[in-house]
Structure formats: C-alpha cells, structure tokens
Design an enzyme around this catalytic site. Structure first.
Site, short mmCIF file in Angstrom:
data_model
loop_
_atom_site.label_atom_id
_atom_site.label_comp_id
_atom_site.label_asym_id
_atom_site.label_seq_id
_atom_site.Cartn_x
_atom_site.Cartn_y
_atom_site.Cartn_z
N ASP A 197 42.83 33.16 15.35
CA ASP A 197 42.78 31.75 16.32
C ASP A 197 43.81 31.52 16.93
O ASP A 197 44.74 30.82 16.04
CB ASP A 197 41.93 30.62 15.92
N HIS A 198 44.48 31.96 18.10
CA HIS A 198 45.69 31.70 18.29
C HIS A 198 46.09 30.41 18.61
O HIS A 198 47.45 30.08 18.70
CB HIS A 198 46.06 32.85 19.57
N LYS A 202 49.97 27.73 17.53
CA LYS A 202 51.01 26.91 18.57
C LYS A 202 51.56 25.72 17.57
O LYS A 202 51.07 25.03 16.80
CB LYS A 202 49.92 26.11 19.49
N GLU A 236 41.76 24.28 32.50
CA GLU A 236 42.44 25.44 33.03
C GLU A 236 42.35 25.19 34.67
O GLU A 236 41.42 24.87 35.07
CB GLU A 236 41.80 26.86 32.65
N ASP A 255 33.62 30.41 24.65
CA ASP A 255 35.26 30.97 24.91
C ASP A 255 36.09 30.09 24.13
O ASP A 255 37.25 30.44 23.63
CB ASP A 255 35.50 31.10 26.28
N HIS A 260 38.47 27.44 19.13
CA HIS A 260 39.88 26.62 19.43
C HIS A 260 39.64 25.00 19.28
O HIS A 260 40.30 24.20 18.52
CB HIS A 260 40.38 26.92 20.61
N LYS A 356 37.10 25.70 33.51
CA LYS A 356 37.63 26.62 34.44
C LYS A 356 38.00 25.68 35.93
O LYS A 356 37.13 25.00 36.27
CB LYS A 356 37.25 27.92 34.61
#
Length: 504
Positions: A197-198, A202, A236, A255, A260, A356
């Site tokens: 989970d990128h 962070k 975003e 998503d 996240h 988005k």
C-alpha cells in the site's frame, strides 16, 4: 547515504539499515508502474547508497526485447521520471547487472529462463543471493505468477531469503481477497509476502506514528475526551485519464478508501505497539479495523463528476471520458462516516472522502479538538476562539500544522487563529524520498511493518463489502458534482449537526 547527507546534522542517525545481497525480479517490467515508479526508485536508492553492494535486476514481460533493449528502456524511464537528475556513473553501474526475460506469465518456459538467470547471478557472486519477486502486473496475474513460481521451485532458496511483493488491488471484494490469500499462502509463507500500500511509504504517513508515540504532548489528549472529530481527505484535481478500463470496474471506494484511507485511519487510532516491529504494529491496526461497524447506507455518499472547469479549462464529465460505458454507475467520489467502537474512540465521528476532478489535489488528515468550555474573549472585531485543529498534509506539501488561538496586536482582547507549521523540506533541508524507495528497501530487508498482513486485508474488506452491496442495490442514489468543485452538496448529510467539511 552519508555522502547524500552533505554534513546536515538533522539527518544523522537516519541511515538505512543494510540490505542483504539481492536479485530483484519485476514482473510487468515494461508497464507504467515499473517505468514511472519502480525503476526511478531503484536509481534513487542506488544514488543514496541504499542498495546492497551485490544487487541485480531482472525484468519479465511479454514484449520481445533483448537485454540491451530493456536496459535502454530502463535508462529512458529513469531519466524521465526520477526525482533527481541521474548521475551517469551511478546509472551505468545500476544498469550493468540488468537482464530481461520475454514471455507470458503463465508459460513454463518463462520461469525456466528466469531460474537460469537467477542461478547465473548466484554463480557469478559466489553466494546464494536473496530473491525478491515484484508483481507489477494486472491483478488477474497475481495467482498465476505465484503458482508458477511455486511449481518451478522458485519460492524457496537454500541459505537465502525469498520474498514476493504484491501490488494493489488485493481482490475486488472480501471473497476474492480471501481466495487470493489462500492461493498465495499455498506457495509462500506469510512472512515472505509483502502486500503493497504505497501510502504507507509516504514520510508524512509514517510520521503520524512518530508524532503520536514520540511526543508526550499529543498522546494524553488522543482520545474521545478531547478530540471532537477527524476528517481524512484524498482529493484529486485530475480525471481518470486513460485508466477507464481499470477505474470503471473499481470506482473511488475500492481505489482509495478500502486501502489507503482505512490505513490512515488505523495509524491514527491504533494503540501503542509493544515494540515497533511488523507484527506488533499490524496487530494493533487489525484491532482498529475489527472495532469498526460497517456504516449504514445513509452514512455514505457516492457521486460522479459532470462537465466543468478545471484550472481555467473546460473538462468533460465522467460519462464523456474515453472508454467509459454510457450506462456506467461507477462513482468517482465516495464519502463515509465511520465510528471506531472501542474505549478510546467511542462516539468520535471519522469522516472519509475521496474524489476525482475536485477543486485541487490534496491528501490530509484533520483532527479537530473539542472547543474550550468558556468563551470569555468574544469581542467585536474578534474572529473568536476556534477549536484547535491538527492537520497532517500528506501531499502535495508534506508537513504538519497546528492552529492556535492568539491575541491580535492592539489594545483589545481580540482573538484569531494562527498556524504553527512544520514542513519537511524546510526542517530537513532535503526532498522526501518517494514512497516506493522506502517500500522496496523494506521488502528486500524483510521488514513488513509498512505492508498489510492477510488478516488486515480481510478486515478492510469486512468494512467495505456491505457498502458495495448497498450501492449495487441503489442505496444511496448516485449523485453528481461539477468538475472543479468541492464535491456533491449531499456530502454534508453524513455529518453531525454543526460539523462541516474543510475546504478542498
């Protein structure tokens, strides 16, 4: 790392722990993720001296490339997407030990050639090298690759470690996640599996734990007695681009929220671990997820963007984007109200939202404290005493801010909020590393602290599955919002009276 520090005393003691000699294999080595993130991350690790002295890279993909052609592609990707201008000597040294295997992921010959290259690297170095397999492919290939690695004897290596790194999404619902876990764990043992989970890579996300557990200032008030509400936002300003095929099948909830945003919530709410080690940290995160009751449909919002203006330019609505079916019911905006039903957090609302084509790009966590009980400072011309608010900004400008009430200079006792700010670039005089740099290093080291465990993934889906079922049944109805706006007006209906979303 020492050379990169350049004598800065603030980075002393932050050197990475050593990584054992490793051969990293990237499946999907010519794909977008590999080109934009993985290859540049490897270069920056090499630049910082964080790769092992003996490091090799193998790319596996369907394209019929030679070793030299793949090296040229890797060089172009690194030069284009690296966060720093590549040093030719460092880049040449990195690419020297790069090889390529052409073949489909279900073909036995692909793994036979891969096994030969892995053995060749071991022979050249004179020792069995650790092996890490990075699955940067479509999720449909995850079980195929894992089972082929097992069938060809590549899931174990005598006198060395073997690890598999799996990208998201890990299933599209709880049933699929459980089945994928079953197939992966039939080949690899859980300590060998690193589910990415990128967001957890962070720096600001990791600093949530540092701020909580390394500072006596915060922990005494980190509970329902002092905290009024929490907002977690991942907005975003772009549309779906060329990702219609993936995005229309996933939607905003799968998503970003399922992985996240729930991970951010876990880091905020978890109890202090006994030790800062992988299983101790993940045990506490799982407890948080198990304390969340899936929200009722009326505590959720789903919407999609219509045509509007973004950055002064007209942009199309979601249904007008290339590749989106005209009858699509996919949401591009999702908002939830969750509660963590345990001793520390009972009664505190957690508001999660993502979307988005919103007003700007920002990911942040805003913790609002309860107001002071007596407002003795209310005077004409005063903004007034506002509740203190602690904000972690994950992107674009990483940092932490705290709002305080302060007296306005003058003869009257007039109060307005002021900000105390910590910014990474200013405090550490350096650019934060990319998330994938930290995650790749940790996976090669075998440190799973920032990766999700099998029971954690399944606990996340336990929260999300009932929402997906309700949305599939049309509850609540799919709303709309104009591109470039704050999102749908209905997003406020899930909030308590008097609460309102922070402006994006």
């Amino acid at each position: 790392m020492t050379a990169a520090a350049g004598g800065n005393p603030l980075v002393e003691g932050l050197e990475r722990l050593p990584v054992g000699p490793t051969t990293l294999t990237i499946f999907g080595a010519t794909g977008d993720l590999a080109r934009r993130k993985l290859l540049p991350a490897l270069y920056n690790l090499a630049h910082d001296g964080a790769l092992p002295e003996r490091f090799n890279l193998i790319g596996v993909s369907r394209g019929d490339e030679s070793h030299d052609a793949y090296r040229a592609m890797a060089r172009e990707a690194i030069c284009r997407f690296s966060r720093r201008r590549p040093d030719p000597k460092v880049l040449d040294a990195l690419l020297e030990n790069v090889r390529y295997v052409a073949g489909t992921f279900g073909e036995a010959e692909t793994y036979a050639r891969l096994g030969e290259l892995l053995a060749e690297f071991d022979e050249v170095d004179g020792v069995p090298l650790n092996r890490a397999f990075y699955l940067s492919t479509s999720p449909a290939f995850f079980p195929v690759i894992v089972e082929q690695l097992g069938a060809h004897g590549l899931a174990r290596h005598d006198h060395a470690e073997v690890r598999v790194i799996i990208e998201k999404p890990f299933g599209t619902n709880g049933r699929e996640a459980r089945e994928l876990n079953r197939r992966v764990l039939s080949v690899f043992e859980e300590p060998q599996v690193f589910r990415i989970d990128h967001y957890l890579g962070k720096e600001t996300v990791q600093n949530v734990m540092a701020f909580r557990f390394a500072n006596g200032l915060f922990e005494p008030i980190w509970n329902r007695n002092y905290i009024d509400r929490v907002e977690i936002t991942a907005a975003e300003d772009v549309g779906i681009g060329t990702r219609a095929g993936y995005y229309d099948a996933a939607g905003a909830l799968r998503d970003l929220v399922q992985n996240h945003l729930l991970q951010l919530l876990c880091l905020l709410c978890m109890e202090p671990p006994v030790r800062f080690q992988a299983d101790e940290v993940r045990d506490e995160k799982v407890k948080v997820l198990r304390a969340i009751t899936p929200p009722a449909p009326e505590h959720t919002v789903r919407a999609r963007y219509t045509a509007g203006t973004e950055g002064g330019e007209d942009v199309p609505g979601y249904l007008e984007e290339e590749g989106v079916p005209p009858d699509s019911q996919t949401e591009t905006y999702a908002a939830l109200r969750l509660e963590v039903d345990n001793w520390r957090w009972n009664g505190v609302p957690f508001y999660l939202r993502t979307g988005k084509r919103l007003a700007r790009k920002v990911t942040e966590i805003a913790i609002t404290l309860k107001p002071v009980p007596h407002l003795a400072f209310e005077q004409a011309g005063s903004v007034g005493v506002q509740p203190n608010q602690l904000v972690y900004t994950v992107q674009p400008n990483e940092g932490v801010s705290l709002s305080l009430g302060a007296k306005i200079p003058g003869t009257r006792m007039a109060i307005r909020p002021v900000q105390m700010e910590f910014l990474y670039g200013t405090a550490f005089m350096s650019q934060s590393p990319e998330a994938y740099e930290r995650l790749i290093t940790d996976a090669m080291r075998g440190d799973a602290t920032l990766f999700t465990r099998n029971d954690e993934v399944e606990a996340q889906w336990r929260v999300i599955d009932p929402i997906l079922d309700a949305w599939a049944a049309g509850e609540p109805p799919l709303d709309t919002y104009e591109a470039g706006s704050q999102g749908p007006d209905t997003a406020s209906r899930i909030m308590d009276p008097g609460d309102r979303w922070r402006a994006i």
